[in-house]
Design a protein around this motif. Structure first.
Motif, PDB file in Angstrom:
ATOM      1  N   GLU A  68       0.817  -1.213   0.000  1.00  0.00           N
ATOM      2  CA  GLU A  68       0.000   0.000   0.000  1.00  0.00           C
ATOM      3  C   GLU A  68       0.849   1.261   0.000  1.00  0.00           C
ATOM      4  OE1 GLU A  68      -2.575  -0.339   3.349  1.00  0.00           O
ATOM      5  OE2 GLU A  68      -3.905  -1.810   2.396  1.00  0.00           O
ATOM      6  N   ASP A  72       2.358   4.794  -6.782  1.00  0.00           N
ATOM      7  CA  ASP A  72       1.461   4.415  -7.876  1.00  0.00           C
ATOM      8  C   ASP A  72       1.939   4.973  -9.206  1.00  0.00           C
ATOM      9  OD1 ASP A  72      -0.745   3.268  -6.102  1.00  0.00           O
ATOM     10  OD2 ASP A  72      -0.581   5.312  -5.329  1.00  0.00           O
ATOM     11  N   ILE A 132      -3.133   9.190  -4.586  1.00  0.00           N
ATOM     12  CA  ILE A 132      -2.145   8.601  -5.481  1.00  0.00           C
ATOM     13  C   ILE A 132      -0.762   8.989  -4.978  1.00  0.00           C
ATOM     14  CG2 ILE A 132      -1.237   8.593  -7.831  1.00  0.00           C
ATOM     15  CD1 ILE A 132      -3.890   7.246  -7.681  1.00  0.00           C
ATOM     16  N   ARG A 133       0.087   8.005  -4.770  1.00  0.00           N
ATOM     17  CA  ARG A 133       1.444   8.289  -4.290  1.00  0.00           C
ATOM     18  C   ARG A 133       2.388   8.403  -5.486  1.00  0.00           C
ATOM     19  NH1 ARG A 133       3.642   5.708   1.140  1.00  0.00           N
ATOM     20  NH2 ARG A 133       2.524   7.565   1.854  1.00  0.00           N
ATOM     21  N   ASN A 154       6.414  -2.800  -9.585  1.00  0.00           N
ATOM     22  CA  ASN A 154       4.990  -2.674  -9.889  1.00  0.00           C
ATOM     23  C   ASN A 154       4.760  -2.634 -11.394  1.00  0.00           C
ATOM     24  OD1 ASN A 154       2.270  -2.155  -9.989  1.00  0.00           O
ATOM     25  ND2 ASN A 154       2.378  -0.133  -9.038  1.00  0.00           N
ATOM     26  N   LYS A 156       2.124  -2.489 -12.944  1.00  0.00           N
ATOM     27  CA  LYS A 156       0.986  -1.625 -13.274  1.00  0.00           C
ATOM     28  C   LYS A 156       1.276  -0.149 -12.995  1.00  0.00           C
ATOM     29  CE  LYS A 156      -2.455  -5.244 -12.470  1.00  0.00           C
ATOM     30  NZ  LYS A 156      -3.690  -5.633 -11.720  1.00  0.00           N
ATOM     31  N   LEU A 157       2.528   0.142 -12.688  1.00  0.00           N
ATOM     32  CA  LEU A 157       2.944   1.509 -12.381  1.00  0.00           C
ATOM     33  C   LEU A 157       2.678   2.443 -13.552  1.00  0.00           C
ATOM     34  CD1 LEU A 157       4.733   3.037 -10.093  1.00  0.00           C
ATOM     35  CD2 LEU A 157       6.555   2.819 -11.782  1.00  0.00           C
ATOM     36  N   LYS A 158       2.304   3.683 -13.256  1.00  0.00           N
ATOM     37  CA  LYS A 158       2.157   4.699 -14.289  1.00  0.00           C
ATOM     38  C   LYS A 158       3.416   5.562 -14.301  1.00  0.00           C
ATOM     39  CE  LYS A 158      -2.836   4.776 -14.665  1.00  0.00           C
ATOM     40  NZ  LYS A 158      -4.037   5.596 -14.850  1.00  0.00           N
ATOM     41  N   GLN A 225       0.392   3.224 -20.057  1.00  0.00           N
ATOM     42  CA  GLN A 225       0.943   3.477 -18.725  1.00  0.00           C
ATOM     43  C   GLN A 225       2.096   4.478 -18.775  1.00  0.00           C
ATOM     44  OE1 GLN A 225       0.298  -1.123 -17.319  1.00  0.00           O
ATOM     45  NE2 GLN A 225       1.838   0.030 -16.188  1.00  0.00           N
TER      46      GLN A 225
END
Length: 324
Positions: A68, A72, A132-133, A154, A156-158, A225
Motif C-alpha cells: 500500500e 502508484d 495517489i502516491r 509494480n 501496473k505503475l504509471k 501506462q
C-alpha cells in the motif's frame, strides 16, 4: 580478501581457529552444496543463511503495509526538462501524495539495498484515503539497468516523462554542472570529439536521447501506462494545460484550473496561486540564464538530434512539439 577469522568448537570442545571465505560460502549456498561444505564452514554458513533470510523479510517482504505504501506513479525524467516545476505544482493536488525530495531509490545502490520498507518510509503519510502516491527522480530515465527494477516493483505503475527541446536541455544540463561546479570544462570539451563532431557517447547527451530510453520503458510497460509531458509548454504556457492531462492520466479529480496560476513578471514564469491568494513560485535556480554557446555547436546539436527526435515522435505517436 573477503574473508574473516572466527573460532568454533568441534566435538572435543577445543577451540579451533578457521579462515572463512565469504565467497566460498555463498557458492555453497547458491549451488545447493550445503552438505558437501567443510564442517568448519557449518556455523558461518548457517549464520549467513539466517542473515540472508532476515534481510529479505525485513527489507523486501511484500507485506500489506509495503504494497500500500509503494508509489502508484513515477516521474522518471528527464532532468533539466521541468521535473522540478512539475513536482512543485502536483504536490498541491489533494488527491496526490508527493515525496518532498528526490529519493533516488533505484539509482543509488545503498538506497536500493535498504529495500522496499525503507523506500516506503521516505514518503509523507497520506492525508486522505485513496491518494495517489507519486515519486520524482529524473535519473531513473536514462540509467538502462533501472527500468527492469522499476517494473519488478509494480508492473501496473504509471510512468511520467517530461521532455523539452533536447538542444536546450543539453545546454541547461551543462549550465547546471558549471554553476554547481560538479564537472569542469567547456561544453565543446564535453560534446565534441577530436575531429570537432558531436561525440554520441558524451554523458551530457545521454538524457536527451528520448527515443532510446522511451523504447526501453515501452518494452516493460504498455503505452497507456506512459505519459509524455511537454516541459516547454509546462513552463511557457499556463501550467494547467499540461497538468489537466496528467490528472486524466492518473484518473484523479480536476483540481488545476486556469485561475490557479498567475504569471509573474518578476520571475518570468507562472506561479501557483493558492486558495488564500498567496503565490508559490519556483526557486531562484529556476529560469537562470544559460551559458552562452557557440552557434556552430548549437547547429551541430540540432543536426545530431534530428533523427533521434523523429524516432521519438514515431514511438509516442505525436509531433506536437515546438522543437520537432
Amino acid at each position: 580478501m573477503f574473508s574473516f577469522t572466527y573460532f568454533y568448537f568441534p566435538a572435543n570442545n577445543s577451540p579451533q581457529k578457521t579462515e572463512f571465505s565469504i565467497i566460498q560460502t555463498i557458492h555453497c549456498v547458491f549451488d545447493l552444496r550445503l552438505m558437501r561444505c567443510r564442517n568448519s564452514q557449518g556455523l558461518p554458513l548457517l549464520l549467513f543463511t539466517c542473515l540472508l533470510f532476515s534481510y529479505y523479510y525485513t527489507c523486501w517482504h511484500r507485506t500489506q503495509y509495503i504494497n500500500e505504501g509503494l508509489p502508484d506513479a513515477l516521474v522518471v525524467g528527464v532532468k533539466k526538462s521541468g521535473t522540478g516545476a512539475l513536482r512543485s505544482f502536483l504536490k498541491f493536488h489533494p488527491d496526490m501524495n508527493f515525496n518532498t525530495g528526490e529519493i533516488k531509490f533505484f539509482n543509488h545502490p545503498w538506497n536500493y539495498l535498504r529495500g522496499y520498507r525503507w523506500y516506503v518510509n521516505q514518503f509523507e503519510p497520506r492525508t486522505k484515503r485513496g491518494q495517489i502516491r507519486v515519486e520524482k527522480t529524473p535519473e531513473y530515465f536514462h540509467f538502462e539497468s533501472l527500468t527492469r527494477l522499476i517494473w519488478l516493483m509494480n508492473p501496473k505503475l504509471k510512468v511520467i516523462v517530461v521532455v523539452r527541446d533536447p538542444v536546450k536541455r543539453t545546454i541547461s544540463d551543462h549550465t547546471q554542472e558549471t554553476v554547481s561546479r560538479k564537472y569542469g570544462g567547456t561544453i565543446e570539451q564535453k560534446l565534441l570529439d577530436r575531429f570537432g563532431n558531436i561525440d554520441p557517447t558524451s554523458e551530457l547527451l545521454a538524457p536527451s536521447l528520448y527515443a532510446k530510453h522511451v523504447k526501453r520503458f515501452l518494452h516493460f510497460f504498455p503505452r497507456d501506462q506512459l505519459h509524455i509531458v511537454d516541459g516547454d509548454s509546462l513552463i511557457k504556457n499556463n501550467p494547467s494545460i499540461e497538468l489537466r492531462k496528467i490528472e486524466q492520466f492518473l484518473n484523479v479529480s480536476n483540481y488545476f484550473t486556469t485561475d490557479k496560476f498567475v504569471f509573474s513578471q518578476e520571475k518570468g514564469f507562472y506561479c501557483f496561486n493558492a486558495t488564500n491568494n498567496s503565490q508559490t513560485c519556483l526557486g531562484q535556480t529556476k529560469g537562470r540564464k544559460q551559458t552562452p554557446v557557440d552557434d556552430r555547436v548549437v547547429s551541430k546539436l540540432k543536426h545530431f538530434f534530428k533523427r533521434h527526435n523523429q524516432e521519438f515522435f514515431d514511438l509516442i505517436g505525436s509531433e506536437s512539439f515546438d522543437w520537432r
